[in-house]
Every structure is written in structure tokens, then in C-alpha cells.
Motif scaffolding. Structure first.
Motif, mmCIF file in Angstrom:
data_model
loop_
_atom_site.group_PDB
_atom_site.id
_atom_site.type_symbol
_atom_site.label_atom_id
_atom_site.label_comp_id
_atom_site.label_asym_id
_atom_site.label_seq_id
_atom_site.Cartn_x
_atom_site.Cartn_y
_atom_site.Cartn_z
ATOM 1 N N THR A 23 0.835 -1.196 0.000
ATOM 2 C CA THR A 23 0.000 0.000 0.000
ATOM 3 C C THR A 23 0.870 1.246 0.000
ATOM 4 O OG1 THR A 23 -0.112 -0.047 2.420
ATOM 5 C CG2 THR A 23 -1.921 -1.083 1.224
ATOM 6 N N ILE B 298 -5.752 -4.552 3.552
ATOM 7 C CA ILE B 298 -5.673 -4.661 2.097
ATOM 8 C C ILE B 298 -6.867 -5.391 1.504
ATOM 9 C CG2 ILE B 298 -3.171 -4.459 2.000
ATOM 10 C CD1 ILE B 298 -2.967 -7.467 1.937
ATOM 11 N N ASP C 169 -9.279 -2.722 0.432
ATOM 12 C CA ASP C 169 -8.748 -1.604 -0.357
ATOM 13 C C ASP C 169 -8.818 -1.913 -1.849
ATOM 14 O OD1 ASP C 169 -7.640 0.876 -0.768
ATOM 15 O OD2 ASP C 169 -5.943 0.560 0.589
ATOM 16 N N LEU D 293 -6.892 -0.907 -5.886
ATOM 17 C CA LEU D 293 -5.651 -0.484 -6.526
ATOM 18 C C LEU D 293 -5.621 1.019 -6.747
ATOM 19 C CD1 LEU D 293 -5.200 -3.271 -9.227
ATOM 20 C CD2 LEU D 293 -3.604 -2.770 -7.375
ATOM 21 N N LEU E 270 -3.651 0.565 -2.949
ATOM 22 C CA LEU E 270 -2.866 -0.638 -3.184
ATOM 23 C C LEU E 270 -1.891 -0.424 -4.335
ATOM 24 C CD1 LEU E 270 -5.423 -3.606 -2.899
ATOM 25 C CD2 LEU E 270 -3.770 -2.813 -1.210
ATOM 26 N N LEU F 297 -4.300 -7.771 -4.768
ATOM 27 C CA LEU F 297 -4.324 -8.401 -3.461
ATOM 28 C C LEU F 297 -3.519 -9.696 -3.420
ATOM 29 C CD1 LEU F 297 -5.490 -8.286 -0.605
ATOM 30 C CD2 LEU F 297 -7.518 -9.486 -1.451
#
Length: 389
Positions: free
Chosen positions: A51, A167, A170, A172, A178, A182
Motif C-alpha cells: 500500500t 488490504i 482496499d 488499486l 494498493l 491483493l
């Protein structure tokens, strides 16, 4: 609660898809060998995240330094983000934050007996640290913020995940924060959920563990932040954090990626928190100095300034701060504490270094154990097993 600092810009999701396409292509090239990852015959431990923004990398690297420095010759290798220099540099007594970057400078000041080096090319940096000429007898290299730097294949890959920005919730860049999809977490040997509330319930541990959906070869840990005494930046004496009473006005001066957690942690001491926030690694200009001086002067008494150790490395090189500011500025040192299984984590790290080190006390201990147990096959030294890199 977990993920409470996440904000998704839905309208940017199409751009996130394009960004993700490029990152997946890059990772594919590494996975199939079109881009080469380099291994080394010395223990290499990487600490990083997927991140943008702070997940607590520096205090976790410092924890590893504290764990290993009594047993091995430790080197920390960083990119030296936003430094005003190029190439490979080893920090010495004349090093400055401008030369090597604020985070490496912080670690060099705190741990004068270790080697701190910077190099954007981590492969070259490790080669220079282990060539036997530049530095003598390095036993283990800690890579700061290198999870995406896939040109190096570390022996242990540690992924940090902010509890407040898990994450799994979250997206991208640029819609979220990110840096890669993932499934990038699958490269980690160890995943640490950082900045956890100190009162995290057992049920929450289980919920997050299940949601992270890790593989059996991956180890999951939880850490929280612990603060030391306030340390004067320019002059004065240490004072306990509890000396901040409800009537004190605090100017919280930060130039870090995620200052929100620090503000939250100061609120139990006083509600009079005045935030002066700059971007991560910010270099303070004369206009910034005027703003700091004037903002502090406008606050009613009693008052003081609280900043971070990372910001301190740059503030010490900043001219023009008023005497009142200099006499009342304090850094708040932060450490990490494991919420469970600390001994298991320590054993894993030390066991890996012991198994792979060439010169350290840990390696000697391993050899001594082998000698003592050479006639007793049922009492072999313990080692750890990470997946085959």
C-alpha cells in the motif's frame, strides 16, 4: 475498527484496472523468469507493504535490528527515499537526512553500531555490503521497504498491513492505495497486521485471520504501537507522555504518510491538539518555518510541540525556527509490541539467520550444537521451515 481509514474513489476504478494490468504484467515477468530475481548466500530479510502510505515499516525494522544486533553484524539497506544523493552510500558520522534520507538517518542515530546503507539498486547494494571489501563481516541484511523490489529474492519476506487500512478492503491505485493486486500478499512468508488497538478482542483476531485468507506456509502476527518518553529535539530533558495533561495545547507537527493514528493516540491525554501536517518526507522551507513559528506563537499557554523521530531528522537541519519553538519541541519515539506469539516470531527470525549465517555468533552456536549432538541423532538443533524460495 479495522479498515476505518479507507476511502475509495469509485470514479477512478477504470484507471485502477489499467494500473493493475501493468502491475500484473510485471509480476508475471518475474514469475516466469523474464525478469530475474537475485538470491544471495547471506540471510536477507525484507520488510515492506503493498500500500501507499505508512504501515509502520521503520519501527518494525528497528525491532528486527534490536532482536539481531546482539548476535550478528546487521546491515540495513534502504532506498533512501527523497535523498539528495545518488548511488550506494554507507552512513557515517557525517551523514545527514539530506544525504541518505530521513528513515535511514533515524536508524543510524538510534543504532550507531550497525551498518546503514542506501542504494536504489538493492541488488547492487547487497553485493557491496557482502563483498568483504566495502564492509567487513556482515551477517544479515535487512531490506527496508522492498516488498515490490522483486529483483531481490529475500530469505524471509515480511508484509506489513495497516489494521486501519486492511488490504482486503482496499483497491488499486489511484482509486485506492494498493500498489499491486491483493494476490501480491502470497509472496509473503510473514504477514503482520500493524497499528492494532491495544484492546483487540480474541474474536477480532479470528475474524481478521480468516479474512486475510493466507496459505499454510504463511505466518500471521499482530502488533500495536507503544510510545516512549517525549524526547527534546533541540534542548531540555525527557518528559513522560503522561506529562501532557488535559489543559495543554499540543501542536502536532508531522511530515509522515499516516499521521492520523498518532493524533488518535494523543487524544486520551488532551483534546487540545492542533495539527500542522505536511506531506511524507517533506523538506521544510522558509515559508514552512514561518508557519510553524507563527502557529505555535498563536497557541495559548500551556503548550508544546510534538513531532515524530522521522521528522526530527529533517527539523534538525532546518534553520530559522524560533527559540520558543526550539525549547518546546519534543519527538515521540514509537516502538512496536506483539500482541501474541512474540516468542514464535523471534524464534523464526533467529532460526533463519542461524541456519543461513556465515560468521555470526548465531552460526557459531549452530555449529557448537551440531558438535555436541553429533552422537545423538534424536537431539538435533531446531530450524524453521519457510517455503522453498
Amino acid at each position: 475498527m479495522e479498515g476505518d481509514f479507507i476511502k475509495i474513489n469509485e470514479w477512478l476504478l477504470p484507471l485502477s484496472w489499467l494500473y493493475g494490468l501493468g502491475v500484473r504484467l510485471r509480476n508475471f515477468c518475474f514469475d516466469v523468469g523474464l525478469l530475474k530475481s537475485h538470491s544471495f548466500d547471506i540471510p536477507v530479510i525484507s520488510v515492506g507493504n503493498i500500500t501507499v502510505g505508512g504501515t509502520g515499516k521503520t519501527p518494525h525494522v528497528e525491532y528486527l535490528v534490536s532482536l539481531l544486533r546482539k548476535h550478528a553484524s546487521v546491515a540495513v539497506l534502504s532506498r533512501g527515499y527523497k535523498r539528495k544523493s545518488h548511488g550506494f552510500i554507507i552512513a557515517d558520522s557525517s551523514a545527514t537526512a539530506r544525504l541518505i534520507g530521513d528513515e535511514p538517518m533515524q536508524m543510524k542515530k538510534k543504532f550507531g553500531d550497525i551498518t546503514v546503507a542506501v542504494d536504489k539498486d538493492r541488488v547492487n547494494g547487497i553485493r557491496r555490503l557482502t563483498d568483504g571489501k566495502t564492509v567487513k563481516d556482515i551477517d544479515v541484511v535487512l531490506l527496508d521497504d522492498a516488498f515490490q523490489h522483486r529483483y531481490v529474492k529475500p530469505g524471509i519476506n515480511i508484509l506489513l498491513v495497516d489494521y486501519h487500512r486492511l488490504i482486503i478492503y482496499d483497491k488499486l491505485l489511484p482509486a485506492g492505495r494498493l500498489r499491486e493486486p491483493l494476490n501480491g500478499k502470497n509472496r509473503a512468508d510473514i504477514v503482520i497486521v500493524t497499528k492494532c488497538p491495544k484492546d483487540l478482542k480474541p474474536m477480532e483476531f479470528r475474524v481478521i485471520t480468516k479474512a486475510m485468507n493466507l496459505f499454510p506456509y504463511q505466518h500471521l502476527y499482530f502488533t500495536t504501537l507503544v510510545y516512549d518518553n517525549l524526547c527534546p529535539v533541540f534542548c531540555g530533558k525527557e518528559r513522560p507522555l503522561s506529562s501532557i495533561t488535559p489543559d495543554i495545547n499540543v501542536l502536532l507537527l508531522t511530515g509522515i504518510a499516516s499521521p492520523k493514528q498518532l493524533a488518535v493516540d494523543l487524544e486520551p491525554y488532551t483534546k487540545h491538539i492542533h495539527k500542522l501536517t505536511f506531506s511524507d518526507h517533506h523538506r521544510f522551507t522558509s515559508a514552512d518555518v514561518d508557519l510553524i513559528n507563527n502557529t505555535y506563537a498563536s497557541l495559548p499557554h500551556p503548550k508544546l510541540i510534538v513531532t515524530t523521530e522521522k521528522d526530527t531528522t529533517r527539523l534538525l537541519e532546518t534553520e530559522g525556527l524560533s527559540e520558543d519553538v526550539r525549547h518546546n519541541m519534543y519527538a515521540l519515539p514509537v516502538k512496536i509490541a506483539f500482541m501474541e506469539n512474540q516468542e514464535k516470531f523471534n524464534e523464526n527470525i533467529i532460526g533463519y539467520v542461524r541456519k543461513n549465517s556465515r560468521n555470526s555468533i548465531l552460526a557459531k552456536t549452530k555449529d557448537d550444537n551440531k558438535s555436541r549432538n553429533s552422537h545423538n541423532s534424536g537431539n538435533r538443533p531446531r530450524t524453521i521451515s519457510f517455503r522453498n524460495h
